[in-house]
Design a protein around this motif. Structure first.
Motif, mmCIF file in Angstrom:
data_model
loop_
_atom_site.group_PDB
_atom_site.id
_atom_site.type_symbol
_atom_site.label_atom_id
_atom_site.label_comp_id
_atom_site.label_asym_id
_atom_site.label_seq_id
_atom_site.Cartn_x
_atom_site.Cartn_y
_atom_site.Cartn_z
ATOM 1 N N UNK A 49 0.831 -1.201 0.000
ATOM 2 C CA UNK A 49 0.000 0.000 0.000
ATOM 3 C C UNK A 49 0.869 1.257 0.000
ATOM 4 N N UNK A 50 1.996 1.206 0.678
ATOM 5 C CA UNK A 50 2.861 2.387 0.749
ATOM 6 C C UNK A 50 3.348 2.783 -0.638
ATOM 7 N N UNK A 51 3.722 1.792 -1.454
ATOM 8 C CA UNK A 51 4.181 2.098 -2.812
ATOM 9 C C UNK A 51 3.042 2.683 -3.640
ATOM 10 N N UNK A 52 1.839 2.145 -3.456
ATOM 11 C CA UNK A 52 0.682 2.619 -4.205
ATOM 12 C C UNK A 52 0.341 4.061 -3.845
ATOM 13 N N UNK A 53 0.508 4.416 -2.592
ATOM 14 C CA UNK A 53 0.210 5.772 -2.146
ATOM 15 C C UNK A 53 1.224 6.760 -2.698
ATOM 16 N N UNK A 54 2.475 6.344 -2.761
ATOM 17 C CA UNK A 54 3.534 7.243 -3.229
ATOM 18 C C UNK A 54 3.476 7.508 -4.728
ATOM 19 N N UNK A 55 2.825 6.638 -5.504
ATOM 20 C CA UNK A 55 2.773 6.838 -6.948
ATOM 21 C C UNK A 55 1.878 8.027 -7.286
ATOM 22 N N UNK A 56 2.270 8.753 -8.333
ATOM 23 C CA UNK A 56 1.466 9.890 -8.778
ATOM 24 C C UNK A 56 0.369 9.393 -9.703
ATOM 25 N N UNK A 57 -0.830 9.979 -9.519
ATOM 26 C CA UNK A 57 -1.945 9.654 -10.392
ATOM 27 C C UNK A 57 -2.198 10.885 -11.251
ATOM 28 N N UNK A 58 -1.768 10.820 -12.519
ATOM 29 C CA UNK A 58 -1.819 11.992 -13.403
ATOM 30 C C UNK A 58 -3.237 12.517 -13.653
ATOM 31 N N UNK A 59 -4.242 11.673 -13.873
ATOM 32 C CA UNK A 59 -5.591 12.243 -14.090
ATOM 33 C C UNK A 59 -6.101 13.011 -12.868
#
Length: 181
Positions: A49-59
């Motif tokens: 989950x930590x990696x998923x939170x750190x990723x940027x969501x461009x839309x």
């Protein structure tokens, strides 16, 4: 007498018993199940989950850039004016129309009441006047006389009945009664 004996028995050799309990080996904890050893944050796919939170969501980021918030401080004078009006309304008082002679129950220390309120003596007087002469002392006239809200004056005359005495007629031989058998 019995409490002394139980107290002596309870405290007999207490220090040795306490040291014996403390020196006993503690039981080992049961081993954990292998499925619960993995972190609860890990996903089924294996991505934490930590990696998923750190990723940027461009839309989402582009939608956030479109949002524009404009705020202004409220005018401090505009806020205080209604409060001043409320205070002025609360402080407007009127002199009592009626009061009790003498000093029973401390009613005499009241010399004025806020507008829209009644003292106990005034309420009883107003209700008595309305009961005696309802055509003269209408709720509208009571509202005007005592500086009340017309709605409150109508409710006062409609729901409160002072000195309403019910006289039960005496039993006569003609009235039928249910007898206990």
């Amino acid at each position: 007498m019995g409490s002394r004996v139980t107290h002596l028995m309870r405290n007999f050799n207490i220090e040795n018993r306490a040291h014996r309990e403390i020196s006993k080996t503690k039981p080992k904890a049961a081993p954990r199940h292998p499925a619960s050893s993995s972190s609860p944050r890990e996903d089924i796919a294996g991505v934490s989950m930590a990696e998923e939170i750190d990723q940027k969501n461009d839309p989402l980021l582009s939608m956030l850039k479109d949002v524009y918030v404009e705020s202004k401080d409220p005018d401090p004078q505009a806020e205080t004016l209604p409060e001043v009006n409320k205070v002025e309304e609360e402080t407007q008082r009127r002199a009592l129309k009626y009061s009790l002679p003498g000093e029973p129950y401390g009613f005499c220390d009241v010399t004025d009441v806020p507008k829209g309120k009644l003292s106990l003596v005034e309420a009883l007087t107003a209700l008595n006047n309305h009961k005696r002469l309802p055509k003269t002392w209408t709720p509208e006239k009571l509202a005007q006389e005592y500086s009340l809200d017309p709605k409150d004056a109508k409710a006062l005359t409609e729901f409160f009945f002072p000195f309403d005495i019910k006289i039960i007629p005496p039993k006569t031989e003609e009235t039928k009664q249910i007898k206990d058998s």
